[in-house]
Scaffold this motif. Structure first.
Motif, mmCIF file in Angstrom:
data_model
loop_
_atom_site.group_PDB
_atom_site.id
_atom_site.type_symbol
_atom_site.label_atom_id
_atom_site.label_comp_id
_atom_site.label_asym_id
_atom_site.label_seq_id
_atom_site.Cartn_x
_atom_site.Cartn_y
_atom_site.Cartn_z
ATOM 1 N N THR A 171 0.841 -1.204 0.000
ATOM 2 C CA THR A 171 0.000 0.000 0.000
ATOM 3 C C THR A 171 0.871 1.248 0.000
ATOM 4 O O THR A 171 0.600 2.217 -0.724
ATOM 5 N N GLY A 231 -19.209 2.609 0.465
ATOM 6 C CA GLY A 231 -18.317 3.288 -0.469
ATOM 7 C C GLY A 231 -19.050 4.325 -1.299
ATOM 8 O O GLY A 231 -18.548 5.427 -1.532
ATOM 9 N N PHE A 250 -7.595 6.604 -2.733
ATOM 10 C CA PHE A 250 -7.192 5.216 -2.448
ATOM 11 C C PHE A 250 -8.307 4.567 -1.652
ATOM 12 O O PHE A 250 -8.697 5.069 -0.592
ATOM 13 N N THR A 251 -8.839 3.456 -2.166
ATOM 14 C CA THR A 251 -9.859 2.710 -1.423
ATOM 15 C C THR A 251 -9.211 1.467 -0.812
ATOM 16 O O THR A 251 -8.374 0.812 -1.446
ATOM 17 N N CYS A 254 -11.941 -3.860 -2.304
ATOM 18 C CA CYS A 254 -12.670 -3.964 -3.573
ATOM 19 C C CYS A 254 -14.137 -3.542 -3.420
ATOM 20 O O CYS A 254 -14.698 -2.886 -4.295
ATOM 21 N N LEU A 257 -14.524 0.212 -3.463
ATOM 22 C CA LEU A 257 -14.330 0.738 -4.812
ATOM 23 C C LEU A 257 -15.541 0.443 -5.698
ATOM 24 O O LEU A 257 -15.885 1.242 -6.573
ATOM 25 N N ILE A 276 -7.295 6.832 -9.314
ATOM 26 C CA ILE A 276 -7.786 5.882 -8.312
ATOM 27 C C ILE A 276 -6.795 4.748 -8.126
ATOM 28 O O ILE A 276 -6.251 4.202 -9.099
ATOM 29 N N SER A 278 -6.307 1.176 -5.308
ATOM 30 C CA SER A 278 -7.104 0.404 -4.363
ATOM 31 C C SER A 278 -6.344 -0.825 -3.867
ATOM 32 O O SER A 278 -5.468 -1.357 -4.566
ATOM 33 N N TYR A 285 -11.397 -4.550 -13.777
ATOM 34 C CA TYR A 285 -10.703 -3.264 -13.835
ATOM 35 C C TYR A 285 -9.942 -3.108 -15.151
ATOM 36 O O TYR A 285 -9.649 -1.987 -15.570
ATOM 37 N N ILE A 292 -7.100 1.956 -13.010
ATOM 38 C CA ILE A 292 -7.055 1.746 -11.562
ATOM 39 C C ILE A 292 -5.837 0.895 -11.214
ATOM 40 O O ILE A 292 -5.706 -0.249 -11.670
ATOM 41 N N THR A 294 -3.716 -1.210 -8.421
ATOM 42 C CA THR A 294 -4.170 -1.977 -7.254
ATOM 43 C C THR A 294 -3.026 -2.726 -6.587
ATOM 44 O O THR A 294 -1.968 -2.975 -7.178
#
Length: 334
Positions: A171, A231, A250-251, A254, A257, A276, A278, A285, A292, A294
């Protein structure tokens, strides 16, 4: 409506014209060993196949201390991450001749204990749990009866065995990349703040900002629960407050998002300049107009580690390591 009747070994014996003991020997694979005539064996087995006979698991347990059944407890069945994990774990169980029973808690501690007790009453040999509980006391007590393994989430501190994916390091790497492109505004959208995934992913978010030389602002941190509806609501409130979509987001999962993307689609924002990123990946995606980035968990490895650790404990053996932190990788689409 016709009343159904499950066929028993006594029914097979009667149809074959043999004793229940003889039918039992044949169906348990000991007919040839104990000199049951070949013609009789073939007749019994043919009738069993024709009538779809299956031996009772309860009868089997009278002669075996194990049920050859594992229990899996997850917060939400429709969550892509938990669904993918359940599928991978069920395949491992099936290949090993085990049955997997799956229960859902809806992120409710009372419901969680109810489904756990239900699985224990069904004599599962062990439990794998993504718990919504904040204390491990119930599971520590339960672990005196059968092996209990935590996955995805863990209480802190706990001496229970667990297997989780590292949330902090990947992250931080992903958020650092995001922060260098949009240093002026990056929002974190997480689930329940008391759960370990939220804490770890927020720690990674803060670390990533620091690595990029960006100072976090308190208003950038938004938390709700790990559900698409949450969300959607958090992102709607944020857009309303800003009067526009945020520059970067940033989520932490899943599901969150999913809610964000539903809002973006409904409000025709798919061509907006929002960036974005996540935690958790989804194959869909790759099909979106918004790129996105991830953190992708290795779900097969996660399932394999949980399966190996739990089955080791069920055999009464001490695992080499009972608390495992697995690596993740970045999926960069931007």
């Amino acid at each position: 409506m016709r009343k159904t009747k499950r066929i028993t070994i006594s029914d097979i014996a009667g149809l074959a014209g043999v004793s229940k003991a003889t039918a039992s020997l044949v169906l348990n694979g000991r007919g040839e060993e104990l000199r049951v005539a070949k013609e009789t064996r073939e007749r019994v087995l043919a009738l069993a196949r024709a009538h779809h006979y299956q031996p009772s698991i309860h009868a089997r347990m009278l002669h075996d201390t194990r049920s050859h059944t594992l229990g899996l407890v997850v917060p939400e069945m429709t969550n892509h991450g938990f669904a993918a994990f359940s599928h991978a774990l069920e395949k491992l169980c099936r290949a090993s001749g085990l049955q997997l029973l799956i229960s859902c808690t809806d992120e409710n501690a009372e419901q969680e204990m109810a489904v756990v007790h239900n699985l224990v009453a069904r004599q599962v040999d062990g439990l794998i749990v993504a718990s919504s509980m904040l204390s491990d006391s119930d599971y520590v007590s339960l672990s005196e009866q059968l092996p209990v393994l935590l996955f995805d989430r863990r209480m802190s501190p706990t001496r229970l065995p667990w297997v989780i994916t590292d949330s902090v390091t990947p992250t931080a790497q992903l958020v650092e990349k995001l922060a260098r492109s949009r240093p002026e505004e990056i929002y974190f959208m997480g689930g329940q703040p008391e759960l370990s995934p939220t804490r770890d992913r927020l720690a990674g978010f803060m670390q990533g900002l620091a690595q990029a030389g960006v100072t976090s602002r308190p208003e950038w941190i938004i938390q709700g629960c790990y559900h698409p509806g949450s969300g959607y609501e958090m992102f709607a409130a944020l857009c309303d407050r800003l009067g526009r979509p945020p520059k970067a987001l940033f989520t932490a999962a899943c599901g969150l998002l999913e809610g964000v993307l539903r809002y973006i689609s409904e409000h025709h924002l798919l061509t907006s300049d929002i960036r974005i990123a996540s935690f958790d990946d989804h194959y869909l995606y790759d099909s979106l107009s918004i790129a996105i980035d991830t953190v992708e968990q290795n779900v097969p490895e996660l399932a394999q580690a949980c399966f190996a650790l739990l089955t080791t404990m069920i055999r009464g053996e001490d695992p080499a390591d009972s608390q495992l932190l697995l690596p993740a990788r970045l999926r960069l689409r931007s």
